[in-house]
Design a protein around this motif. Structure first.
Motif, PDB file in Angstrom:
ATOM      1  N   UNK A   1       0.843  -1.208   0.000  1.00 36.47           N
ATOM      2  CA  UNK A   1       0.000   0.000   0.000  1.00 36.47           C
ATOM      3  C   UNK A   1       0.880   1.261   0.000  1.00 36.47           C
ATOM      4  N   UNK A   2       1.890   1.235   0.861  1.00 40.29           N
ATOM      5  CA  UNK A   2       2.781   2.392   0.972  1.00 40.29           C
ATOM      6  C   UNK A   2       3.457   2.736  -0.349  1.00 40.29           C
ATOM      7  N   UNK A   3       3.717   1.694  -1.143  1.00 41.57           N
ATOM      8  CA  UNK A   3       4.461   1.914  -2.384  1.00 41.57           C
ATOM      9  C   UNK A   3       3.543   2.134  -3.588  1.00 41.57           C
ATOM     10  N   UNK A   4       2.233   1.946  -3.377  1.00 41.58           N
ATOM     11  CA  UNK A   4       1.340   1.945  -4.541  1.00 41.58           C
ATOM     12  C   UNK A   4       0.785   3.331  -4.862  1.00 41.58           C
ATOM     13  N   UNK A   5       0.557   3.555  -6.165  1.00 36.37           N
ATOM     14  CA  UNK A   5      -0.104   4.787  -6.595  1.00 36.37           C
ATOM     15  C   UNK A   5      -1.620   4.597  -6.621  1.00 36.37           C
ATOM     16  N   UNK A   6      -2.077   3.331  -6.606  1.00 35.52           N
ATOM     17  CA  UNK A   6      -3.530   3.084  -6.499  1.00 35.52           C
ATOM     18  C   UNK A   6      -3.754   2.047  -5.399  1.00 35.52           C
ATOM     19  N   UNK A   7      -3.606   2.480  -4.135  1.00 37.23           N
ATOM     20  CA  UNK A   7      -3.549   1.557  -2.992  1.00 37.23           C
ATOM     21  C   UNK A   7      -4.795   0.697  -2.828  1.00 37.23           C
ATOM     22  N   UNK A   8      -5.953   1.170  -3.337  1.00 38.87           N
ATOM     23  CA  UNK A   8      -7.177   0.402  -3.154  1.00 38.87           C
ATOM     24  C   UNK A   8      -7.114  -0.968  -3.860  1.00 38.87           C
TER      25      UNK A   8
END
Ligand code: DAH
Length: 335
Positions: free
Chosen positions: A15-22
């Protein structure tokens, strides 16, 4: 259980690394946790299900935090106190010239300056008023035909955007009464916008400016009035002027006069070119009474006229409509 803890660490990192955490909630490892439930011993299912739910809540909290961090990054650092062009990078947006004071504002300042140097105080007039100040206090009887001459607008509630600055007279007189009774004088100008329901052409506007003067003492005379007005016009145009008056009817003065100046040669005039500049006269006793001033003890004079007309003559402006047009070509001439 250890499996769930491991997964929690891995998914939180994702999640921390994602641009679309959902999207992480749709990860197959996470979905498989649910798929295992039917295979568990029924006694374990409750505790297991609770753990998955806790994990889900933790992931959602982390997703929300990450999502708002991403949105914050999208907002450019913005200094709302900076000059308007600083926050953009487009060179085309940079201003190429300075704004300037509107010619009417500038000339009104001159008018106010001349009268305040003569000892008058100055007030801006109101832009919404009532029937009493527009007519009643000025000795226009109810239903008097002179009321029709003012082409007044009215709001649905019955208020009046003033059609002349004479609406200020009653206020000025009331405010000055104590001064008068202490042995002083009332000397005041009121200036501002006025409104008339008129067809617009080169010499008529629905919105224009007037300046009104009121002087009251125990011995005011028509001669003082003419001297005051002459001094004003000669100062404003910077030269000696010929003046004349002719009778004029206004319910709030007696006698009432129209005041004219001869158009100076320096401004393109020929002898005999008379320009009517304003209405004036000795304040009617009923107008003094309407402000609780005893007309047996005090007398006064008043005048009122358009500001545009003054300015048009001074600069040779041929069309009144230029003033409210907002046309830059016109405004730049006065910058
Ligand atoms: N209010 C008048 C108008 O707009 C002008 C005027 C006439 C003002 C005579 C005065 C006055 O104070 O005494 O037509």
């Amino acid at each position: 259980m250890a499996e769930i803890d491991e997964l929690r660490t891995a998914l939180l990192a994702r999640i921390e690394a994602s641009e679309s955490p959902r999207d992480v909630l749709r990860a197959s490892e996470f979905k498989q946790l649910y798929a295992k439930i039917p295979q568990l011993d029924p006694a374990e299912r409750g505790a297991y299900g609770k753990q998955i739910n806790e994990l889900k809540v933790a992931l959602e909290t982390a997703i929300d935090a990450r999502q708002s961090a991403i949105e914050d990054q999208l907002v450019l650092p913005l200094d709302i106190t900076a000059p308007w062009d600083i926050n953009g990078s487009e060179p085309a947006l940079l201003p190429t010239e300075n704004g300037s004071v509107h010619p009417l504002s500038k000339e009104l300042e001159r008018v106010v300056d001349i009268f305040t140097r003569m000892g008058f105080d100055a007030h801006e007039s109101r832009q919404i008023d009532n029937d009493w100040n527009m007519f009643g206090a000025l000795n226009f009887p109810e239903g008097h035909p002179a009321r029709d001459g003012y082409d007044t607008f009215r709001t649905e509630e019955g208020f009046i955007p003033p059609a002349h600055t004479s609406t200020m007279q009653n206020r000025v007189l009331r405010a000055g009464k104590a001064k008068l009774e202490a042995g002083g004088q009332i000397a005041s100008i009121s200036y501002g916008r006025v409104f008339r329901n008129e067809d617009v052409d080169a010499t008529h506007e629905h919105t224009f400016y007037q300046c009104e003067g009121v002087f009251v003492s125990d011995s005011a005379t028509l001669g003082q009035m003419l001297g005051t007005l002459r001094a004003f016009f000669e100062e404003y145009y910077g030269q000696k002027l010929l003046i004349k008056t002719q009778p004029g009817y206004f319910p709030f003065v007696e006698p009432g006069l129209e005041f004219a100046i001869e158009k100076p040669a320096t401004l393109g005039g020929k002898p005999g070119d008379w320009l009517e500049m304003l209405g004036c006269g000795m304040i009617h006793p009923n107008v003094l009474r309407a402000a609780d001033i005893d007309p047996e003890k005090y007398r006064g004079f008043a005048w009122g006229g358009g500001v545009e007309r003054l300015v048009m003559l001074k600069y040779g402006i041929e069309d009144l409509r230029h003033f409210e047009s907002g046309k830059l070509a016109f405004l730049r001439k006065f910058a």
